[in-house]
Design a protein around this motif. Structure first.
Motif, PDB file in Angstrom:
ATOM      1  N   UNK A 179      -4.774  -2.439  -9.227  1.00 51.98           N
ATOM      2  CA  UNK A 179      -5.140  -1.688  -8.025  1.00 51.98           C
ATOM      3  C   UNK A 179      -6.064  -2.534  -7.156  1.00 51.98           C
ATOM      4  N   UNK A 180      -6.360  -2.005  -5.964  1.00 52.89           N
ATOM      5  CA  UNK A 180      -7.331  -2.620  -5.068  1.00 52.89           C
ATOM      6  C   UNK A 180      -8.515  -1.689  -4.884  1.00 52.89           C
ATOM      7  N   UNK A 181      -9.705  -2.193  -5.095  1.00 58.70           N
ATOM      8  CA  UNK A 181     -10.894  -1.365  -4.922  1.00 58.70           C
ATOM      9  C   UNK A 181     -11.142  -1.018  -3.461  1.00 58.70           C
ATOM     10  N   UNK A 182     -10.566  -1.790  -2.546  1.00 58.03           N
ATOM     11  CA  UNK A 182     -10.773  -1.540  -1.117  1.00 58.03           C
ATOM     12  C   UNK A 182      -9.996  -0.326  -0.621  1.00 58.03           C
ATOM     13  N   UNK A 183      -9.153   0.252  -1.469  1.00 54.21           N
ATOM     14  CA  UNK A 183      -8.376   1.430  -1.097  1.00 54.21           C
ATOM     15  C   UNK A 183      -9.311   2.564  -0.680  1.00 54.21           C
ATOM     16  N   UNK A 184      -8.948   3.266   0.402  1.00 53.11           N
ATOM     17  CA  UNK A 184      -9.783   4.359   0.909  1.00 53.11           C
ATOM     18  C   UNK A 184      -9.874   5.517  -0.075  1.00 53.11           C
ATOM     19  N   UNK A 185      -8.975   5.564  -1.059  1.00 54.97           N
ATOM     20  CA  UNK A 185      -8.987   6.640  -2.050  1.00 54.97           C
ATOM     21  C   UNK A 185      -9.722   6.229  -3.332  1.00 54.97           C
ATOM     22  N   UNK A 186     -10.554   5.196  -3.245  1.00 56.80           N
ATOM     23  CA  UNK A 186     -11.124   4.600  -4.443  1.00 56.80           C
ATOM     24  C   UNK A 186     -11.813   5.615  -5.351  1.00 56.80           C
ATOM     25  N   UNK A 187     -12.611   6.513  -4.800  1.00 55.14           N
ATOM     26  CA  UNK A 187     -13.328   7.468  -5.648  1.00 55.14           C
ATOM     27  C   UNK A 187     -12.368   8.320  -6.471  1.00 55.14           C
ATOM     28  N   UNK A 188     -11.285   8.764  -5.839  1.00 60.21           N
ATOM     29  CA  UNK A 188     -10.281   9.567  -6.540  1.00 60.21           C
ATOM     30  C   UNK A 188      -9.534   8.727  -7.561  1.00 60.21           C
ATOM     31  N   UNK A 189      -9.188   7.496  -7.192  1.00 53.52           N
ATOM     32  CA  UNK A 189      -8.513   6.586  -8.108  1.00 53.52           C
ATOM     33  C   UNK A 189      -9.342   6.368  -9.366  1.00 53.52           C
ATOM     34  N   UNK A 190     -10.656   6.156  -9.172  1.00 59.32           N
ATOM     35  CA  UNK A 190     -11.534   5.886 -10.305  1.00 59.32           C
ATOM     36  C   UNK A 190     -11.599   7.095 -11.238  1.00 59.32           C
ATOM     37  N   UNK A 191     -11.653   8.290 -10.692  1.00 54.51           N
ATOM     38  CA  UNK A 191     -11.667   9.492 -11.528  1.00 54.51           C
ATOM     39  C   UNK A 191     -10.429   9.557 -12.401  1.00 54.51           C
ATOM     40  N   UNK A 202       0.803  -1.231   0.000  1.00 54.41           N
ATOM     41  CA  UNK A 202       0.000   0.000   0.000  1.00 54.41           C
ATOM     42  C   UNK A 202       0.831   1.274   0.000  1.00 54.41           C
ATOM     43  N   UNK A 203       2.070   1.194  -0.495  1.00 55.71           N
ATOM     44  CA  UNK A 203       2.871   2.414  -0.643  1.00 55.71           C
ATOM     45  C   UNK A 203       2.504   3.147  -1.933  1.00 55.71           C
ATOM     46  N   UNK A 204       1.917   2.430  -2.871  1.00 53.78           N
ATOM     47  CA  UNK A 204       1.333   3.072  -4.050  1.00 53.78           C
ATOM     48  C   UNK A 204      -0.111   2.609  -4.160  1.00 53.78           C
ATOM     49  N   UNK A 205      -0.932   3.434  -4.808  1.00 52.85           N
ATOM     50  CA  UNK A 205      -2.353   3.128  -4.940  1.00 52.85           C
ATOM     51  C   UNK A 205      -2.680   2.439  -6.256  1.00 52.85           C
ATOM     52  N   UNK A 206      -1.949   2.806  -7.300  1.00 54.68           N
ATOM     53  CA  UNK A 206      -2.204   2.276  -8.641  1.00 54.68           C
ATOM     54  C   UNK A 206      -0.870   1.912  -9.285  1.00 54.68           C
ATOM     55  N   UNK A 207      -0.830   0.785  -9.954  1.00 56.70           N
ATOM     56  CA  UNK A 207       0.343   0.401 -10.739  1.00 56.70           C
ATOM     57  C   UNK A 207      -0.024   0.452 -12.217  1.00 56.70           C
ATOM     58  N   UNK A 208       0.870   0.985 -13.025  1.00 57.96           N
ATOM     59  CA  UNK A 208       0.690   1.000 -14.480  1.00 57.96           C
ATOM     60  C   UNK A 208       1.781   0.112 -15.058  1.00 57.96           C
ATOM     61  N   UNK A 209       1.400  -1.010 -15.633  1.00 55.18           N
ATOM     62  CA  UNK A 209       2.381  -1.996 -16.069  1.00 55.18           C
ATOM     63  C   UNK A 209       1.860  -2.781 -17.257  1.00 55.18           C
ATOM     64  N   UNK A 210       2.727  -3.648 -17.768  1.00 49.64           N
ATOM     65  CA  UNK A 210       2.357  -4.503 -18.882  1.00 49.64           C
ATOM     66  C   UNK A 210       1.797  -5.826 -18.360  1.00 49.64           C
TER      67      UNK A 210
END
Length: 300
Positions: free
Chosen positions: A273-285, A143-151
């Protein structure tokens, strides 16, 4: 009402699972080992079952501990999300998204999104980290990053994450000093020249190993550089070629000096990513905007 575990006890139990060691867990929590041990004994007393097997050879979760762990994680994630949501609603803090991007993919491609959200959505900020695959997945898990962008696909266990497809990267052969008006280059031609490669632990190193399977690549003849920007610069200064993303070249304003690969190499870019993240609404945007914009950018 029956006594329930404290937040500290649940958090300590989760940290123990990550470290697998009482001493390391205590160090990470900044408490003494005896205090940590007391927390675990009290947690077991409150829950009513033994959660950790202890012996002179070490310790490990019991079957009951393995069953209890996901419940403890769910409770802590739900609490964190609730606290974060109320703080955001009360405007006590501004959400910050931490995004890890595969180093061999090139983080410059996220600059336009950082700019967009800074200007049009100032209610949250972005931190972009370039990492290699092992590091990005470790930081996502911790949980040090919220989203990973990878192949994807890769050979890693991604079962605990949700993934969203962004676009497909078309790889090309970039060699401005070696090719003149060439439209296509074969695999044999690419390796016959001084082909710049990625370090062995990189995702792209494995992808290219598969791509060139059956061809004799003498490692001593090929330099290995740390990122695609260094490769592009090296090829501009030397008689060498590299396999890089056409999209990255476009973003950097490089529109010549490369050729298509006769045997195509296309890689799927995804968010994990994990949908359970507390920042989910911001992540989705953020992710919705990137996915929506990706086809437009790719067609430019």
């Amino acid at each position: 009402m029956k006594e329930l575990p404290t937040i500290q006890e649940l958090q300590s139990f989760i940290v123990y699972n990550k470290t697998g060691n009482f001493t390391l867990a205590a160090q990470q929590l900044n408490i003494t080992q005896s205090a940590f041990s007391a927390q675990m004994k009290k947690l077991e007393r409150v829950v009513g079952v033994k959660l950790i097997d202890r012996s002179t050879r070490g310790s490990s979760l019991t079957l009951e501990g393995e069953r209890f762990l996901p419940e403890a994680e769910r409770i802590m994630e739900s609490l964190e999300r609730s606290v974060h949501a109320i703080r955001l609603a009360s405007k006590l803090e501004r959400p910050v998204l931490n995004i890890g991007i595969l180093r061999s993919m090139g983080d410059i491609r996220l600059n336009q999104y950082v700019s967009y959200f800074s200007e049009d959505s100032g209610d949250f900020a972005l931190n972009i980290y370039d990492m290699e695959e092992e590091e990005v997945l470790l930081d996502l898990r911790e949980s040090r990053i919220d989203i990973a962008l990878l192949y994807l696909p890769n050979d890693k266990d991604m079962s605990m994450y949700t993934s969203t497809s962004v676009r497909e990267d078309v790889m090309v052969y970039y060699a401005p000093r070696l090719i003149k008006n060439r439209k296509r280059v074969s695999r044999q031609e690419a390796i016959d020249n001084n082909l710049v490669m990625y370090p062995p632990k990189y995702f792209m190193a494995r992808a290219l190993k598969t791509y060139f399977e059956g061809f004799d690549i003498k490692r001593s003849n090929h330099n290995r550089l740390s990122n695609p920007y260094a490769m592009i610069n090296y090829c501009q200064q030397n008689d060498a070629g590299a396999i890089v993303s056409k999209r990255l070249l476009d973003v950097m304003g490089v529109h010549d000096g490369y050729a298509e690969l006769e045997q195509p190499l296309n890689l799927q870019v995804c968010f994990a990513y994990r949908k359970s993240n507390s920042k989910w609404d911001t992540m989705k945007r953020f992710m919705d905007h990137v996915v929506e914009e990706a086809p437009k950018q790719f067609s430019r």
